[in-house]
Motif scaffolding. Structure first.
Motif, PDB file in Angstrom:
ATOM      1  N   ALA A 251       0.985  -1.308   0.019  1.00 38.96           N
ATOM      2  CA  ALA A 251      -0.002   0.046  -0.135  1.00 38.96           C
ATOM      3  C   ALA A 251       0.746   1.337   0.014  1.00 38.96           C
ATOM      4  CB  ALA A 251      -0.831  -0.079   1.181  1.00 38.96           C
ATOM      5  N   ILE A 252       0.659   2.125  -0.966  1.00 35.64           N
ATOM      6  CA  ILE A 252       1.587   3.118  -1.288  1.00 35.64           C
ATOM      7  C   ILE A 252       0.266   4.400  -1.535  1.00 35.64           C
ATOM      8  CG2 ILE A 252       3.165   4.413  -2.564  1.00 35.64           C
ATOM      9  CD1 ILE A 252       4.324   1.716  -3.416  1.00 35.64           C
ATOM     10  N   PRO A 253       0.222   5.445  -0.454  1.00 35.67           N
ATOM     11  CA  PRO A 253      -0.942   6.329  -0.638  1.00 35.67           C
ATOM     12  C   PRO A 253      -0.929   7.107  -1.983  1.00 35.67           C
ATOM     13  CG  PRO A 253      -0.179   6.353   1.635  1.00 35.67           C
ATOM     14  CD  PRO A 253       0.732   5.397   0.878  1.00 35.67           C
ATOM     15  N   ASP A 254       0.218   7.647  -2.360  1.00 31.03           N
ATOM     16  CA  ASP A 254       0.467   8.519  -3.113  1.00 31.03           C
ATOM     17  C   ASP A 254       0.600   7.992  -4.682  1.00 31.03           C
ATOM     18  OD1 ASP A 254       0.703  11.505  -4.348  1.00 31.03           O
ATOM     19  OD2 ASP A 254       2.869  10.645  -4.823  1.00 31.03           O
ATOM     20  N   SER A 255      -0.251   8.478  -5.667  1.00 28.04           N
ATOM     21  CA  SER A 255      -0.254   7.770  -6.925  1.00 28.04           C
ATOM     22  C   SER A 255       1.247   8.050  -7.652  1.00 28.04           C
ATOM     23  CB  SER A 255      -1.257   8.252  -7.828  1.00 28.04           C
ATOM     24  OG  SER A 255      -1.242   9.568  -8.004  1.00 28.04           O
ATOM     25  N   THR A 256       1.708   9.104  -7.501  1.00 23.47           N
ATOM     26  CA  THR A 256       3.127   9.506  -8.071  1.00 23.47           C
ATOM     27  C   THR A 256       4.098   8.582  -7.764  1.00 23.47           C
ATOM     28  OG1 THR A 256       2.440  11.643  -8.621  1.00 23.47           O
ATOM     29  CG2 THR A 256       4.858  11.211  -8.508  1.00 23.47           C
ATOM     30  N   THR A 257       4.124   8.162  -6.305  1.00 20.48           N
ATOM     31  CA  THR A 257       5.130   7.433  -5.711  1.00 20.48           C
ATOM     32  C   THR A 257       4.905   5.822  -6.214  1.00 20.48           C
ATOM     33  OG1 THR A 257       5.038   8.639  -3.749  1.00 20.48           O
ATOM     34  CG2 THR A 257       6.226   6.497  -3.611  1.00 20.48           C
ATOM     35  N   ARG A 258       3.720   5.503  -6.257  1.00 19.76           N
ATOM     36  CA  ARG A 258       3.385   4.247  -6.929  1.00 19.76           C
ATOM     37  C   ARG A 258       4.076   4.059  -8.103  1.00 19.76           C
ATOM     38  NH1 ARG A 258      -1.723   5.242  -4.513  1.00 19.76           N
ATOM     39  NH2 ARG A 258      -2.708   5.405  -6.633  1.00 19.76           N
ATOM     40  N   LEU A 259       3.968   5.109  -9.232  1.00 16.24           N
ATOM     41  CA  LEU A 259       4.205   5.040 -10.521  1.00 16.24           C
ATOM     42  C   LEU A 259       5.833   5.008 -10.386  1.00 16.24           C
ATOM     43  CD1 LEU A 259       3.964   4.941 -13.471  1.00 16.24           C
ATOM     44  CD2 LEU A 259       3.513   7.271 -13.563  1.00 16.24           C
ATOM     45  N   GLN A 260       6.392   5.916  -9.511  1.00 16.49           N
ATOM     46  CA  GLN A 260       8.082   5.675  -9.633  1.00 16.49           C
ATOM     47  C   GLN A 260       8.400   4.489  -9.177  1.00 16.49           C
ATOM     48  OE1 GLN A 260       8.704   8.970  -6.830  1.00 16.49           O
ATOM     49  NE2 GLN A 260       8.860  10.593  -8.519  1.00 16.49           N
ATOM     50  N   ALA A 261       7.729   3.783  -8.283  1.00 14.90           N
ATOM     51  CA  ALA A 261       8.192   2.473  -7.754  1.00 14.90           C
ATOM     52  C   ALA A 261       8.034   1.594  -8.950  1.00 14.90           C
ATOM     53  CB  ALA A 261       7.404   1.844  -6.755  1.00 14.90           C
ATOM     54  N   LEU A 262       7.090   1.608  -9.731  1.00 15.41           N
ATOM     55  CA  LEU A 262       7.044   0.555 -11.148  1.00 15.41           C
ATOM     56  C   LEU A 262       8.457   1.004 -11.874  1.00 15.41           C
ATOM     57  CD1 LEU A 262       5.183  -1.411 -12.861  1.00 15.41           C
ATOM     58  CD2 LEU A 262       4.366   0.641 -13.818  1.00 15.41           C
ATOM     59  N   GLN A 263       8.476   2.198 -12.192  1.00 14.03           N
ATOM     60  CA  GLN A 263       9.465   2.721 -13.226  1.00 14.03           C
ATOM     61  C   GLN A 263      10.792   2.370 -12.743  1.00 14.03           C
ATOM     62  OE1 GLN A 263       8.210   6.712 -13.288  1.00 14.03           O
ATOM     63  NE2 GLN A 263       7.176   6.538 -15.448  1.00 14.03           N
ATOM     64  N   LYS A 264      11.035   2.304 -11.374  1.00 10.54           N
ATOM     65  CA  LYS A 264      12.471   1.837 -10.663  1.00 10.54           C
ATOM     66  C   LYS A 264      12.547   0.257 -10.932  1.00 10.54           C
ATOM     67  CE  LYS A 264      12.664   5.905  -7.601  1.00 10.54           C
ATOM     68  NZ  LYS A 264      12.667   6.176  -6.244  1.00 10.54           N
ATOM     69  N   GLY A 265      11.461  -0.313 -11.059  1.00  7.37           N
ATOM     70  CA  GLY A 265      11.390  -1.762 -10.991  1.00  7.37           C
ATOM     71  C   GLY A 265      11.176  -2.314  -9.668  1.00  7.37           C
ATOM     72  N   GLU A 266      10.707  -1.580  -8.752  1.00  7.27           N
ATOM     73  CA  GLU A 266      10.352  -1.895  -7.280  1.00  7.27           C
ATOM     74  C   GLU A 266       9.091  -2.714  -7.218  1.00  7.27           C
ATOM     75  OE1 GLU A 266      10.807   1.381  -5.298  1.00  7.27           O
ATOM     76  OE2 GLU A 266      13.044   1.419  -5.093  1.00  7.27           O
ATOM     77  N   LEU A 267       8.255  -2.320  -8.288  1.00  5.77           N
ATOM     78  CA  LEU A 267       6.734  -3.078  -8.660  1.00  5.77           C
ATOM     79  C   LEU A 267       6.741  -3.497  -9.869  1.00  5.77           C
ATOM     80  CD1 LEU A 267       4.515  -0.381  -6.538  1.00  5.77           C
ATOM     81  CD2 LEU A 267       5.171  -2.766  -5.646  1.00  5.77           C
ATOM     82  N   ASP A 268       5.741  -4.300 -10.135  1.00  5.43           N
ATOM     83  CA  ASP A 268       5.573  -4.898 -11.445  1.00  5.43           C
ATOM     84  C   ASP A 268       4.025  -4.557 -11.860  1.00  5.43           C
ATOM     85  OD1 ASP A 268       7.753  -6.730 -11.277  1.00  5.43           O
ATOM     86  OD2 ASP A 268       6.417  -7.884  -9.926  1.00  5.43           O
ATOM     87  N   PHE A 269       3.041  -4.010 -10.907  1.00  9.53           N
ATOM     88  CA  PHE A 269       1.772  -3.891 -11.341  1.00  9.53           C
ATOM     89  C   PHE A 269       1.404  -2.556 -10.408  1.00  9.53           C
ATOM     90  CE2 PHE A 269      -2.515  -4.462 -10.904  1.00  9.53           C
ATOM     91  CZ  PHE A 269      -3.013  -5.175 -12.364  1.00  9.53           C
ATOM     92  N   VAL A 270       0.708  -1.823 -10.853  1.00  6.54           N
ATOM     93  CA  VAL A 270       0.051  -0.750  -9.913  1.00  6.54           C
ATOM     94  C   VAL A 270      -1.371  -0.089 -10.407  1.00  6.54           C
ATOM     95  CG1 VAL A 270       2.243   0.343  -9.488  1.00  6.54           C
ATOM     96  CG2 VAL A 270       0.915   1.397 -11.144  1.00  6.54           C
ATOM     97  N   THR A 271      -2.309  -0.143  -9.639  1.00  5.66           N
ATOM     98  CA  THR A 271      -3.569   0.377  -9.646  1.00  5.66           C
ATOM     99  C   THR A 271      -3.486   1.806  -9.402  1.00  5.66           C
ATOM    100  OG1 THR A 271      -6.040  -0.223  -9.385  1.00  5.66           O
ATOM    101  CG2 THR A 271      -4.186  -0.306  -7.376  1.00  5.66           C
ATOM    102  N   HIS A 272      -4.631   2.298 -10.061  1.00  5.13           N
ATOM    103  CA  HIS A 272      -4.892   3.744  -9.639  1.00  5.13           C
ATOM    104  C   HIS A 272      -3.542   4.827 -10.057  1.00  5.13           C
ATOM    105  CE1 HIS A 272      -9.099   4.144  -9.250  1.00  5.13           C
ATOM    106  NE2 HIS A 272      -9.026   3.228  -8.296  1.00  5.13           N
ATOM    107  N   PRO A 273      -2.956   4.756 -11.147  1.00  4.88           N
ATOM    108  CA  PRO A 273      -1.944   5.702 -11.474  1.00  4.88           C
ATOM    109  C   PRO A 273      -2.815   7.129 -11.735  1.00  4.88           C
ATOM    110  CG  PRO A 273      -2.402   4.291 -13.354  1.00  4.88           C
ATOM    111  CD  PRO A 273      -3.196   3.563 -12.386  1.00  4.88           C
ATOM    112  N   ASP A 274      -1.774   8.153 -11.534  1.00  2.00           N
ATOM    113  CA  ASP A 274      -2.457   9.349 -11.834  1.00  2.00           C
ATOM    114  C   ASP A 274      -2.759   9.544 -13.309  1.00  2.00           C
ATOM    115  OD1 ASP A 274      -2.741  12.242 -12.449  1.00  2.00           O
ATOM    116  OD2 ASP A 274      -1.663  12.938 -10.718  1.00  2.00           O
ATOM    117  N   PRO A 275      -4.012   9.888 -13.597  1.00  2.00           N
ATOM    118  CA  PRO A 275      -4.496   9.824 -14.919  1.00  2.00           C
ATOM    119  C   PRO A 275      -3.753  10.875 -16.110  1.00  2.00           C
ATOM    120  CG  PRO A 275      -6.455   9.744 -13.643  1.00  2.00           C
ATOM    121  CD  PRO A 275      -5.248  10.039 -12.820  1.00  2.00           C
TER     122      PRO A 275
END
Length: 519
Positions: free
Chosen positions: A234-258
């Motif tokens: 669980a990562i509250p901020d959509s920008t942080t979730r997306l950055q984690a995906l782009q850094k290879g720390e996540l594979d799949f994110v829900t609710h990125p910033d449109p």
């Protein structure tokens, strides 16, 4: 298929649960809790610590994403044609208007050695809902008079009234069954934290903002799931979730910033899914237990607020086109849908709004408006507050975590709120009864004439007559504005392009991962 039982494609109903998040954009997630491999998946969701995961206690959307990968329900929805399909229930019949007989699938094993899924589990689950007066009694299980196992694999349900949407609503949203043996042994509190399910994944560990799921080794569908483990963070901020995906720390994110969707669609490293949702963003007024002298008790004030809302601006500025403006509760594809905008202009009408405020004799006022921890809704509330300020209304915004929001909302301890909701079944009853009926779980509105129409539509079996009733229900809703609808939003996921097999759903809380695999 036996002569006694037949599968019925019933039509059947809610639930959905913008300011930077508290974690900021500099979060470092650190090493993953499991070794990353081609049979593991790391998923980023919004929100804070994971709470309840049991079907017999209300869960939030974040928890439901996990829960529906741990449990398989009685039925499932074919989202392409909105039909109700067998799952744990193989067949069902309606031999008389007040009786439903359900045959459950044989040989399904509960996780962690808790035995076979049987009719006894269905009887136990429904009776636990009834005895504990759970949230489902006001949503999907309201028609049940009694439940009894008839042998090991058949359940007979008696209802208080005819209810044609029983397969989609009572067996659908209310059809996630718990293990009677596990629940008795563990107790309700322990079961709610780490429940034993019958689905493709079982809970391996749960701590704070992270849950690890492991493959259910005795899952009833051969060859599934295709993954060995799933880690939810669980990562509250959509920008942080997306950055984690782009850094290879996540594979799949829900609710990125449109706002990031245009660039991401051009990036071959990722797959973007944007699915029109069975959902709406809305404002609701507490007309039952709120302040009796609040100006919003006057329907002219509520109409003025609806005229002041520029719904197209919400779609463009908050969702960057990943939504459809609407002023009513029935989405496209549902019985009773006519068109998205029926009364209020999509760009608003400030002149009309000010005229209505003058007609109501209200020059302006302040009101506290609550919302949850979804960062996009916090942004939307700020935008809407600016819109209504033009007619003299000041929104005092109170941002809350989801648990706190739900506590105030469901106990009607709020004045006004802005939130989103996901419809849990493809039946128009899901769009209206819970929100507009005087006895509804989420209702702050109590008008006998509306109750009569809602009850009539719920029990009416003739499709043409039923649809006509929903047209009247929508028209009255638009006139009285107990709820103001903003838009039908899309559900968005973005994930590594090497991931295959994901089937998006129009329900925000449904992200099934059993068919997902790495190419």
């Amino acid at each position: 298929m036996s002569k006694e039982f037949r599968t019925t494609g019933g039509r059947g109903i809610t639930r959905r649960g913008f300011g930077a998040g508290a974690l900021g954009t500099g979060l470092l997630l650190g090493a993953p809790a499991i070794a990353q491999g081609k049979r593991d998946l790391r998923v980023g969701t919004w929100g804070g610590e994971f709470g309840n995961l049991s079907p017999v206690i209300r869960s939030d959307i974040q928890g439901s994403l996990v829960m529906y990968n741990v449990f398989d329900g009685l039925v499932t929805i074919n989202f392409k044609d909105r039909s109700i399909m067998p799952n744990m229930a193989l067949e069902w019949t309606n031999p008389d208007p007040l009786t439903w007989r359900i045959k459950v699938r044989e040989g399904v094993k509960w996780q962690k050695g808790f035995g076979e899924f049987t009719a006894e589990d269905v009887e136990y689950t429904y009776n636990f809902h009834i005895s504990s007066k759970s949230f489902q009694m006001g949503t999907s299980l309201f028609p049940i008079a009694s439940v009894k196992a008839d042998g090991k694999y058949v359940v007979e349900v008696k209802t208080k009234m005819p209810f044609g949407a029983f397969p989609g609503i009572t067996m659908g949203y209310g059809g996630t069954i718990i293990s009677a043996k596990a629940h008795k042994e563990m107790g309700n509190d322990a079961y709610s934290a780490t429940p034993v399910g019958n689905g493709p994944f079982q809970i391996e560990s749960k701590k704070g903002t992270e849950i690890v799921l492991a493959r259910h080794p005795e899952y009833w569908r051969p060859g599934f799931p295709k993954l060995d483990r799933v880690v939810y963070r669980a990562i509250p901020d959509s920008t942080t979730r997306l950055q984690a995906l782009q850094k290879g720390e996540l594979d799949f994110v829900t609710h990125p910033d449109p706002k990031d969707m245009k660039a991401l669609r051009k990036d071959s490293r990722y797959t973007v899914k944007s699915t029109p949702g069975w959902a709406w963003d809305y404002q609701q007024f507490n007309l039952k237990s709120g302040k009796p002298d609040a100006p919003f008790h006057n329907k002219l004030v509520r109409q003025a607020i609806s005229y002041a809302i520029d719904r197209e601006a919400i779609v463009n500025e908050i969702y960057y086109g990943e939504a459809i403006a609407t002023d009513n509760q029935i989405p496209a594809g549902y019985m009773g849908h006519r068109q998205p905008m029926l009364k209020y202009p999509k760009n608003g009408d400030l002149k009309k709004a000010k005229e209505l405020m003058a007609q109501a004799g209200v020059k302006g006022y302040e009101v506290e408006v609550i919302t949850s921890d979804k960062d996009w809704l916090r942004k939307e509330l700020e935008l809407v507050a600016a819109m209504v300020s033009q007619i003299g209304i000041t929104y005092k915004i109170k941002n809350m975590d989801m648990g706190g929001f739900n506590s105030l909302w469901l106990n009607k301890k709020f004045d006004q709120h802005l939130e989103d909701i996901t419809l849990v079944a493809p039946d128009p009853d899901a769009t209206s009864w819970w929100f507009l009926h005087g006895q509804g779980n989420a209702s702050g509105y109590n008008v006998p004439a509306m109750d009569a129409m809602l009850d009539g539509a719920r029990s009416e079996l003739d499709p043409a007559k039923r649809e006509a009733l929903y047209h009247k229900i929508v028209d009255r809703t638009l006139e009285e504005c107990p709820i103001i609808y903003h838009c039908n939003t899309n559900n968005i996921q973005i994930y590594n392009s090497k991931i295959q097999g994901f089937e998006p759903a129009p329900q925000e809380y449904t992200e099934k991962l059993d068919t997902v695999f790495w190419s």
